[in-house]
Design an enzyme around this catalytic site. Sequence first.
Site, PDB file in Angstrom:
ATOM      1  NE  ARG A  63      -2.163  -0.333   3.575  1.00 45.51           N
ATOM      2  CZ  ARG A  63      -2.696  -0.843   4.685  1.00 45.51           C
ATOM      3  NH1 ARG A  63      -4.002  -0.883   4.826  1.00 45.51           N
ATOM      4  NH2 ARG A  63      -1.939  -1.310   5.646  1.00 45.51           N
ATOM      5  CG  ASP A 198       5.780 -25.394   9.743  1.00 49.95           C
ATOM      6  OD1 ASP A 198       6.850 -24.886  10.131  1.00 49.95           O
ATOM      7  OD2 ASP A 198       4.991 -25.971  10.506  1.00 49.95           O
ATOM      8  CG  HIS A 199      10.239 -21.110   9.334  1.00 53.20           C
ATOM      9  ND1 HIS A 199       9.226 -20.482  10.008  1.00 53.20           N
ATOM     10  CD2 HIS A 199      11.212 -21.325  10.246  1.00 53.20           C
ATOM     11  CE1 HIS A 199       9.576 -20.327  11.256  1.00 53.20           C
ATOM     12  NE2 HIS A 199      10.777 -20.822  11.438  1.00 53.20           N
ATOM     13  CE  LYS A 203      14.078 -24.150  11.882  1.00 49.58           C
ATOM     14  NZ  LYS A 203      14.996 -23.017  11.945  1.00 49.58           N
ATOM     15  CG  ASP A 256       3.302 -18.391  17.874  1.00 46.15           C
ATOM     16  OD1 ASP A 256       2.907 -18.021  16.755  1.00 46.15           O
ATOM     17  OD2 ASP A 256       4.307 -17.925  18.431  1.00 46.15           O
ATOM     18  CG  HIS A 261       7.052 -24.399  14.003  1.00 47.24           C
ATOM     19  ND1 HIS A 261       6.863 -24.130  12.680  1.00 47.24           N
ATOM     20  CD2 HIS A 261       7.164 -23.204  14.619  1.00 47.24           C
ATOM     21  CE1 HIS A 261       6.858 -22.812  12.502  1.00 47.24           C
ATOM     22  NE2 HIS A 261       7.037 -22.234  13.665  1.00 47.24           N
ATOM     23  CE  LYS A 361       6.723 -16.606  22.567  1.00 47.82           C
ATOM     24  NZ  LYS A 361       7.712 -16.821  21.518  1.00 47.82           N
TER      25      LYS A 361
END
Length: 506
Positions: A63, A198-199, A203, A256, A261, A361
């Site tokens: 944008r 899904d990165h 890997k 998340d 993952h 985390k």
Amino acid sequence: MANQSGLDPLGDELRSARSAKPCVLVIFGATGDLTKRKLVPSLMGLSKDGLLPAGFAVVGFARRPWTDASFREVLSEGVESFGRPETTEYFEQHRDAFSYHQSDFSNESGYASLKEKLEQIDAARGTAGNRIFYLATPPSAYSNILDNLAKAGLSTEANGTFARVIVEKPFGRDLTTATDLNNQVSAAFHERQVFRIDHYLGKETVQNILALRFANGIFEPLWNEKFVDHVQITVAESIGVGSRGGYFEESGVIRDMIQNHLMQVMTLVAMEPPAAMTADAVRDEKVKVLKAIRTFEPDQVERDTVRAQYTGGSFGGKDVNGYKQEEGVPQESVTETYAAVKLQIDNWRWSRTPFFLRSAKRMPRRVTEVAIQFKQPPHMLYDGAQTQPNMLLLRIQPDEGVAMRFGAKVPGPDMRIRDVRMDFRYGTAFGGETADAYERLLLDAMLGDGTLFARSDEVEEAWRIVDSIIAGWKQSSKPPEGYVAGTWGPQLGEDLLGEDRTWRRP
Ligand SMILES: NC(=O)c1ccc[n+]([C@@H]2O[C@H](COP(=O)([O-])OP(=O)(O)OC[C@H]3O[C@@H](n4cnc5c(N)ncnc54)[C@H](OP(=O)(O)O)[C@@H]3O)[C@@H](O)[C@H]2O)c1
């Protein structure tokens, strides 16, 4: 030239024998963080390795009133800051291949002018009418973009050209929204045109799970409930949510990290050998694993899952906030920053082997690993042997590699047994630079190889399981446990494993 391990470092000729056809990559949301930090640096990594097709161009769609020149400037800084060494010169070579297209996603005329622009690029740069659309946008924008692409005729593959769409995570926030999104995607594109990223699957070490299992003879005979006591999959982060508390409140680690993952890694560890290494054969087997996991009942959620939030503590010598003190997090929050789940896969291979998944985390270290713990020998002949069960450890990050723990005799006159480790490290064995996960995935999308992308049914099955856990937590009167920032989580997380088992503390 041989390195320390005596193996040749990865030569160019080993990198890839695959070459992609000419194409244009259209990035929706190209002024965003992902484009600058990951996508364009990864494209330049591909260029460095000689893997970009000769006819190639990128159009950034967003944008902001940027120009081609300002767009290129931002990308150049991105490659400089986030790219592999020496990739800036490749950006300079490709600078003219990048252009900017300003439009709102909801503006139909923006897609008509995009179509014209793409035709001009085909003529000027030999991109042959092939297009890849990358949705690097907030998920709320997906349906608008997909709809407008279809209306503009941009999702149609005609005269041997291809049109593909890459969709970023999060893919829905529950089963209903994921199914809706799959319906929107399939209204515009066929499943074979769709690449859900899904990165983690890009890997090297995640792909090595399949290589380890199916390119070797020694592991697979032991890879079942007769020999494996349990499997632990950990994705631990040392950072807290920082200023992203508002965003995180809407997801929690189960949405998340675990839904995508960890579930993806789990299916690769648990799946049956596919009939061939083709996209659908591999994904068929992954889906079967998810289907063999039952939807959680509330009492099972109570018994087989643990959720927790970090409380303030000391980390790296500094005092850090608890989750509820982070910006944007309400006092009454029940969003989990730690989740541990015991999964039972009801099939012949795994009927008595639980899989434990944990993600959190503010743990002591950033680490991703899979630990396959084997059963103890049926009878221990050595009195006082100080051994733990054998374990095969697949280290996904950092320090990528594979390790094996086993008992060995301590040198000396006594028969004393102690654990030792056999270690394979990617860095030392192969040398060279490791490509970013996005490099592999962008190349695969250009090649039309969907093996490392999630199929619609995989995504929905994973949501089915995760939804049932979230529903159980919602019903539960128990608030999340607390764990002190910088520790490996609450005691209940340890208890989840049952007697004689403990979580690894890598
Ligand atoms: N950043 C990462 O490292 C990362 C990692 C994994 C996954 N992802 C996922 O990748 C996606 C993109 O992430 P991001 O961090 O790049 O997002 P971001 O920084 O928020 O960027 C959003 C982009 O969308 C554009 N946009 C939003 N609404 C628009 C509209 N109505 N019309 C036109 N353009 C519009 C913005 O353009 P303007 O600002 O010009 O308006 C901007 O280019 C998200 O789904 C995210 O979850 C990101």
